[in-house]
Write a protein that holds these residues in place. Structure first.
Motif, PDB file in Angstrom:
ATOM      1  N   ARG A   1       6.124   4.217 -18.210  1.00  0.00           N
ATOM      2  CA  ARG A   1       6.946   3.236 -17.827  1.00  0.00           C
ATOM      3  C   ARG A   1       7.245   2.591 -16.375  1.00  0.00           C
ATOM      4  O   ARG A   1       7.535   1.698 -16.155  1.00  0.00           O
ATOM      5  CB  ARG A   1       8.748   3.992 -18.185  1.00  0.00           C
ATOM      6  N   ASP A   2       6.934   3.480 -15.581  1.00  0.00           N
ATOM      7  CA  ASP A   2       6.740   3.174 -13.988  1.00  0.00           C
ATOM      8  C   ASP A   2       5.626   2.152 -14.077  1.00  0.00           C
ATOM      9  O   ASP A   2       5.775   1.115 -12.988  1.00  0.00           O
ATOM     10  CB  ASP A   2       6.449   4.462 -13.222  1.00  0.00           C
ATOM     11  N   ARG A   3       4.535   2.175 -14.489  1.00  0.00           N
ATOM     12  CA  ARG A   3       3.398   1.311 -14.604  1.00  0.00           C
ATOM     13  C   ARG A   3       3.866  -0.030 -14.833  1.00  0.00           C
ATOM     14  O   ARG A   3       3.856  -1.221 -14.148  1.00  0.00           O
ATOM     15  CB  ARG A   3       2.221   1.848 -15.419  1.00  0.00           C
ATOM     16  N   GLN A   4       4.716  -0.200 -16.079  1.00  0.00           N
ATOM     17  CA  GLN A   4       5.024  -1.159 -16.569  1.00  0.00           C
ATOM     18  C   GLN A   4       6.191  -1.981 -15.353  1.00  0.00           C
ATOM     19  O   GLN A   4       6.070  -3.364 -15.279  1.00  0.00           O
ATOM     20  CB  GLN A   4       5.966  -1.362 -17.980  1.00  0.00           C
ATOM     21  N   GLN A   5       7.180  -1.184 -15.027  1.00  0.00           N
ATOM     22  CA  GLN A   5       8.075  -1.623 -14.038  1.00  0.00           C
ATOM     23  C   GLN A   5       7.213  -2.154 -12.775  1.00  0.00           C
ATOM     24  O   GLN A   5       7.780  -3.078 -11.984  1.00  0.00           O
ATOM     25  CB  GLN A   5       9.007  -0.496 -13.637  1.00  0.00           C
ATOM     26  N   ARG A   6       6.254  -1.586 -12.285  1.00  0.00           N
ATOM     27  CA  ARG A   6       5.524  -1.906 -11.205  1.00  0.00           C
ATOM     28  C   ARG A   6       4.890  -3.341 -11.445  1.00  0.00           C
ATOM     29  O   ARG A   6       4.762  -4.262 -10.418  1.00  0.00           O
ATOM     30  CB  ARG A   6       4.175  -1.106 -10.794  1.00  0.00           C
ATOM     31  N   MET A   7       4.433  -3.733 -12.608  1.00  0.00           N
ATOM     32  CA  MET A   7       3.890  -4.982 -13.060  1.00  0.00           C
ATOM     33  C   MET A   7       5.029  -5.913 -12.292  1.00  0.00           C
ATOM     34  O   MET A   7       4.689  -6.992 -11.836  1.00  0.00           O
ATOM     35  CB  MET A   7       3.443  -5.057 -14.520  1.00  0.00           C
ATOM     36  N   VAL A   8       6.081  -5.864 -13.000  1.00  0.00           N
ATOM     37  CA  VAL A   8       7.206  -6.700 -12.849  1.00  0.00           C
ATOM     38  C   VAL A   8       7.689  -6.871 -11.127  1.00  0.00           C
ATOM     39  O   VAL A   8       7.932  -7.831 -10.521  1.00  0.00           O
ATOM     40  CB  VAL A   8       8.429  -6.352 -13.609  1.00  0.00           C
ATOM     41  N   ASP A   9       7.485  -5.707 -10.644  1.00  0.00           N
ATOM     42  CA  ASP A   9       7.892  -5.520  -9.114  1.00  0.00           C
ATOM     43  C   ASP A   9       7.033  -6.372  -8.280  1.00  0.00           C
ATOM     44  O   ASP A   9       7.306  -7.104  -7.251  1.00  0.00           O
ATOM     45  CB  ASP A   9       7.848  -4.243  -8.768  1.00  0.00           C
ATOM     46  N   GLU A  10       5.671  -6.212  -8.633  1.00  0.00           N
ATOM     47  CA  GLU A  10       4.411  -6.760  -7.744  1.00  0.00           C
ATOM     48  C   GLU A  10       4.536  -8.397  -7.714  1.00  0.00           C
ATOM     49  O   GLU A  10       4.524  -9.092  -6.843  1.00  0.00           O
ATOM     50  CB  GLU A  10       3.275  -6.130  -8.098  1.00  0.00           C
ATOM     51  N   ILE A  11       5.085  -8.738  -9.118  1.00  0.00           N
ATOM     52  CA  ILE A  11       5.008 -10.292  -9.370  1.00  0.00           C
ATOM     53  C   ILE A  11       6.354 -10.921  -8.653  1.00  0.00           C
ATOM     54  O   ILE A  11       6.196 -11.842  -7.893  1.00  0.00           O
ATOM     55  CB  ILE A  11       5.015 -10.682 -10.686  1.00  0.00           C
ATOM     56  N   VAL A  12       7.510 -10.061  -8.634  1.00  0.00           N
ATOM     57  CA  VAL A  12       8.567 -10.710  -7.837  1.00  0.00           C
ATOM     58  C   VAL A  12       8.475 -10.479  -6.300  1.00  0.00           C
ATOM     59  O   VAL A  12       8.846 -11.642  -5.595  1.00  0.00           O
ATOM     60  CB  VAL A  12       9.941  -9.637  -8.343  1.00  0.00           C
TER      61      VAL A  12
ATOM     62  N   LYS B   1      13.235  -5.718  -5.218  1.00  0.00           N
ATOM     63  CA  LYS B   1      13.179  -4.586  -6.022  1.00  0.00           C
ATOM     64  C   LYS B   1      14.169  -4.501  -7.022  1.00  0.00           C
ATOM     65  O   LYS B   1      14.059  -4.211  -8.241  1.00  0.00           O
ATOM     66  CB  LYS B   1      13.254  -3.400  -5.051  1.00  0.00           C
ATOM     67  N   ASP B   2      15.799  -4.680  -6.622  1.00  0.00           N
ATOM     68  CA  ASP B   2      16.744  -4.641  -7.497  1.00  0.00           C
ATOM     69  C   ASP B   2      16.655  -5.649  -8.429  1.00  0.00           C
ATOM     70  O   ASP B   2      16.942  -5.586  -9.556  1.00  0.00           O
ATOM     71  CB  ASP B   2      18.118  -4.706  -6.677  1.00  0.00           C
ATOM     72  N   ALA B   3      16.278  -7.080  -7.934  1.00  0.00           N
ATOM     73  CA  ALA B   3      16.195  -8.160  -9.167  1.00  0.00           C
ATOM     74  C   ALA B   3      15.060  -7.792 -10.095  1.00  0.00           C
ATOM     75  O   ALA B   3      15.236  -7.888 -11.358  1.00  0.00           O
ATOM     76  CB  ALA B   3      15.772  -9.389  -8.417  1.00  0.00           C
ATOM     77  N   ALA B   4      13.957  -6.968  -9.670  1.00  0.00           N
ATOM     78  CA  ALA B   4      12.832  -6.826 -10.591  1.00  0.00           C
ATOM     79  C   ALA B   4      13.309  -5.719 -11.817  1.00  0.00           C
ATOM     80  O   ALA B   4      13.065  -6.122 -12.988  1.00  0.00           O
ATOM     81  CB  ALA B   4      11.688  -6.317  -9.668  1.00  0.00           C
TER      82      ALA B   4
END
Length: 219
Positions: free
Chosen positions: A148-159, A174-177
């Motif tokens: 789950r953290d790996r999926q979230q990091r994908m979004v974080d890094e793009i934002v 970070k909050d937006a992602a």
């Protein structure tokens, strides 16, 4: 691509073969072994703790010893199901981002669409994954949380990349992602394929909302 499942869950390597371009958008019926399909149906209807091994075996048209031949416990069924769920989700997200190319805006649109499609078309799997994390044994829970953290990091890094490039204006990337990912995951709790809102319209609406969350710069 995620690592193969650890031993003890009754599963072998479930990594999908390389898919053609755009395949991350394609969904048919979930390709689950019969015991996992039966477990998914029961867990989605009654919850993990409200489901017995005997009931899963009956849904799978197996005897209890026959079920145990494939999966040695109810916990191994849950772990096997969630591992397949996350393998599929991560592979689709990675494929969508790769196909989008290097621009953060295109990557953002792609990963949001991928997350939305997954939580529409794999709604029951996503729902069980979200609600039954509390039921996981301690030896597997960290691995699942890692997925789950790996999926979230994908979004974080793009934002963060979009903010750095000047494409996104949010002061709180970070909050937006996290808000974007939460919105996409939440689709699994209410969306129905035969409902009034079709998949394409849902994607269009939620993509607008996701862009607003990151402060997408239109000009």
């Amino acid at each position: 691509m995620v690592d193969p499942m650890s031993s003890g869950t009754g599963e072998t390597d479930v990594r999908p073969a390389k898919q053609p371009l755009g395949a991350w958008r394609d969904y048919g019926e979930p390709e689950l072994p019969i015991p996992l399909a039966a477990a998914l149906e029961a867990f989605a209807e009654q919850g993990y703790h409200g489901t017995s091994v005997r009931e899963i075996a009956a849904r799978a048209n197996l005897s209890v010893p026959g079920l145990y031949h494939h999966y040695p416990s109810k916990q191994s069924l849950l772990q096997g199901l969630l591992e397949r769920t996350m393998t599929d989700l991560l592979a689709r997200s990675e494929a969508a981002i790769l196909e989008a190319g290097p621009e953060p805006v295109k990557q953002f649109d792609a990963v949001v669409e991928s997350l939305l499609r997954f939580h529409m078309y794999r709604r029951e799997q996503a729902f069980v994954g979200s609600t039954e994390i509390r039921s996981l044994d301690d030896d597997y829970r960290p691995k699942y949380i890692g997925h789950r953290d790996r999926q979230q990091r994908m979004v974080d890094e793009i934002v963060f990349a979009g903010v750095e490039a000047g494409d996104f204006t949010t002061e709180y990337p970070k909050d937006a992602a996290r808000a974007v990912a939460t919105m996409c995951v939440g689709v699994s709790t209410w969306f129905k394929l035969d409902g009034l809102l079709g998949p394409d319209e849902l994607i269009s609406r939620n993509l607008q909302l996701a862009r607003a969350l990151v402060g997408y710069r239109t000009n």
